[in-house]
Design a protein around this motif. Sequence first.
Motif, short mmCIF file in Angstrom:
data_model
loop_
_atom_site.label_atom_id
_atom_site.label_comp_id
_atom_site.label_asym_id
_atom_site.label_seq_id
_atom_site.Cartn_x
_atom_site.Cartn_y
_atom_site.Cartn_z
N THR A 150 0.84 -1.19 0.00
CA THR A 150 0.00 0.00 0.00
C THR A 150 0.88 1.25 0.00
N TYR A 152 0.86 5.52 -0.07
CA TYR A 152 -0.03 6.61 0.28
C TYR A 152 0.77 7.87 0.62
N GLN A 167 -4.48 10.79 5.40
CA GLN A 167 -3.81 9.73 4.65
C GLN A 167 -4.58 9.55 3.34
N HIS A 169 -4.65 7.65 -0.44
CA HIS A 169 -4.12 6.53 -1.23
C HIS A 169 -3.44 7.09 -2.48
#
Length: 189
Positions: A150, A152, A167, A169
């Motif tokens: 992931t 971000y 936060q 993406h």
Amino acid sequence: MSKPAMLKTAAVVVVILACLVAWALLHASAEPLLSREQVSEQVQLLYEGKVVSARLQQSIYKIELRSQLGLYELDVDGRDGGIQAIRRIEAYDPVEAGSNDQHGAEPSAPEQPPVSEEQPGLSGSEAAKLALQQVQGTVEEVEYKQQGSTRYYLVEIDTDAGEAVVQVHAITGAIMSITWDDAEEDDVE
């Protein structure tokens, strides 16, 4: 049995065995493909947006996904549903695209496919614009992070109520979380 007859028999046996092995290999790798609907559902579970088309090319589905940031093409393995590649076809201005959205967007799925060189994502300034749609204030810092697969941005925003960290993406632009540091806690030192 004569030597030429034995050679012919051996050749026939070798050819038959080769054909059997080739047939077994072809059928062993021919796993059933997922349906177009199954692949579309899986993509929508991973990413915010709407699947606008899905077509099968050999064993790879070409999925077009429209999100608030643009139109993306995803290559999805038809056997296991794994994302092979993501390409942004069209980019939308995140401020204009999100102007009708309500605050408090749902977080995206926690596991996302990795970004590669051919998978363009958001820039830091695009992430900051999206964060400012959620929290009004002044952007102090934008930091790119990766946790597992992931990726971000953490966008720090100074507000009258304290500091917020949003936060975002890095591929889809989904707001993953918003945390607040109270201004009072900083003053206690």
